[in-house]
Design an enzyme around this catalytic site. Structure first.
Site, PDB file in Angstrom:
ATOM      1  N   HIS A   1      52.952  37.359  36.293  1.00 31.01           N
ATOM      2  CA  HIS A   1      51.806  36.457  36.367  1.00 31.01           C
ATOM      3  C   HIS A   1      51.660  35.864  37.763  1.00 31.01           C
ATOM      4  CE1 HIS A   1      49.970  36.273  32.465  1.00 31.01           C
ATOM      5  NE2 HIS A   1      51.098  35.994  31.841  1.00 31.01           N
TER       6      HIS A   1
ATOM      7  N   CYS B   1      47.828  38.318  39.507  1.00 28.05           N
ATOM      8  CA  CYS B   1      46.528  37.708  39.745  1.00 28.05           C
ATOM      9  C   CYS B   1      46.582  36.761  40.937  1.00 28.05           C
ATOM     10  CB  CYS B   1      46.072  36.953  38.505  1.00 28.05           C
ATOM     11  SG  CYS B   1      45.735  38.043  37.092  1.00 28.05           S
TER      12      CYS B   1
END
Length: 420
Positions: free
Chosen positions: A87, A140
């Protein structure tokens, strides 16, 4: 010929609201690629992966420790490589006026002890001349993770946007509107949503978790890419991260404005140096009443690691020390680093699963496809860093992804072969 060494990190966050599926596969494929294609020795590759008891857990402290070891032993002629699949997170900065993107871009270790863009900048600044540190971040908001590095391909940094959009006749109005849009976008992002970006066609994959907020009791929505491959986002909306941080620390009063102090209180000396510097500034401002974040603290013990940090303002915490101060501290610009990002700073990267149940990161898979397509014929030229990113962008677009990988490095390093 120098040594070739690597640190590979894959985090699937099993059993959490942010669970992913393809990150461990990314690391396994990259490890085979390093050995078979690039001649790395198995002993020179350190792997940290959750759900794999044979490797150290990919905590913030463990990742930092391995990266520091990687750089500390580097010599001219060495090749250093870091791959991260997991993440990414954007934190709104209290002051980001001099930051390349205006936000804190972070990677999210399994224990939530964030590693920030300035941490990578300071790490790469230690890489000696004649040695190159290449970083692939399949996460991301990964554009600009090595702050202060020239953006070769992408539109994440303020300098890039300035170059792409010359001042208009309205002058300050354009700047003001851009700044206002950035503030609005940051506020909306902090709530776990995204404003649409001009110049990119809409797609569920380009919004956090398929456009559906992932809270404590919400299920991440998947979107569909070519061939019935389902995707989820490798982004944690702030509400989801805050909920996970509350569970981790047992502190139920955590909010957007107290993330950094919560990280410091929980992780102490193992927290990001950038967080330490932030707390040091806050301690300086709040020392007179003995309170930090609204609660009493024992300054000599609880805040010792923060007070040891040298920072004079909030601006310096977020933008890093000015060049003159950095020089006095022995830190230069991160000129010996290459960052290949999974997307731009305001985009998300996809975690994909095929109908056969094979999972991977979209960028990681594209890199493997480009490398395999380049072949291994004797005398064949290896793909340069620039060529790799351009081809990965083209492949992802053909596959229906909207994320746009980026390249951040010097002009010289953009022309070098990938993992030279």
């Amino acid at each position: 010929m120098g040594q070739k060494r690597a640190v590979l990190v894959g985090i699937n966050y099993p059993g959490t609201d942010g669970e992913l599926k393809g990150c461990l596969n990314d690391v396994a494929r990259m490890r085979r690629c390093l050995v078979d294609r690039f001649g790395f020795d198995e002993a020179g590759i350190r792997v940290l992966a959750d759900a794999d008891p044979s490797t150290p857990p990919p905590t913030g402290a463990n990742i930092r420790r391995e990266l520091e070891r990687l750089v500390a032993g580097a010599r001219a002629g060495d090749t250093l490589f870091f791959h991260y699949s997991g993440h990414g997170l954007q934190l709104p900065a209290e002051s980001g006026e001099d930051d390349d993107t205006g936000y804190d871009e972070c990677i999210v270790p399994c224990d939530l002890n964030l590693i920030k863009d300035q941490d990578f900048t300071e790490l790469v600044a230690k890489v000696p001349d004649g040695c190159l540190f290449t970083m692939v971040s399949d996460s991301c908001h990964s554009g600009g993770l090595i702050d202060k590095t020239k953006e070769q391909i992408g539109n994440s940094t303020k300098q890039s946007k300035k170059n792409q959009h010359p001042p208009s006749a309205s002058g300050t109005c354009t700047c003001t509107c851009t700044s206002l849009l950035r503030i609005i976008r940051g506020a909306v992002d902090s709530l776990g949503a995204h404003l649409p970006c001009h110049g990119r066609h809409g797609h569920k994959q380009s919004t956090q978790n398929g456009g559906k907020e992932t809270g404590a009791n919400a299920e991440a929505e998947s979107s569909t890419i070519a061939g019935a491959t389902t995707t989820t986002s490798r982004s944690l909306p702030l509400p989801t991260f805050i909920e996970m941080l509350r569970d981790k620390t047992g502190r139920h009063d955590v909010g957007v404005g107290s993330i950094r102090t919560t990280l410091f209180h929980h992780f102490g000396h193992e927290v990001s140096p950038k967080v330490k510097r932030f707390v040091e500034v806050m301690v300086g401002r709040l020392r007179h009443d003995g309170k930090l974040g609204g609660e009493e603290v024992e300054q000599p013990h609880a805040l010792r690691t923060a007070v040891e940090q040298d920072a004079r303002s909030v601006e310096e915490v977020y933008a890093g020390p000015p060049p003159a101060a950095a020089g006095r501290a022995g830190l230069g610009l991160p000129r010996n680093g290459v960052l290949i990002s999974g997307c731009q700073t305001d985009e998300t990267s996809a975690d994909a699963t095929t109908p056969d149940g094979v999972s991977y990161g979209a960028l990681s898979n594209a890199i493997q496809a480009v490398l395999a397509g380049s072949g291994r014929k004797r005398g064949a030229a290896a793909a340069t860093n620039r060529e790799l990113v351009v081809r990965a962008r083209e492949l992802l677009a053909k596959q229906g992804y909207t994320q746009q990988p980026g390249l951040y490095c010097s002009d010289e390093h953009a022309k070098l072969p990938f993992i030279c």
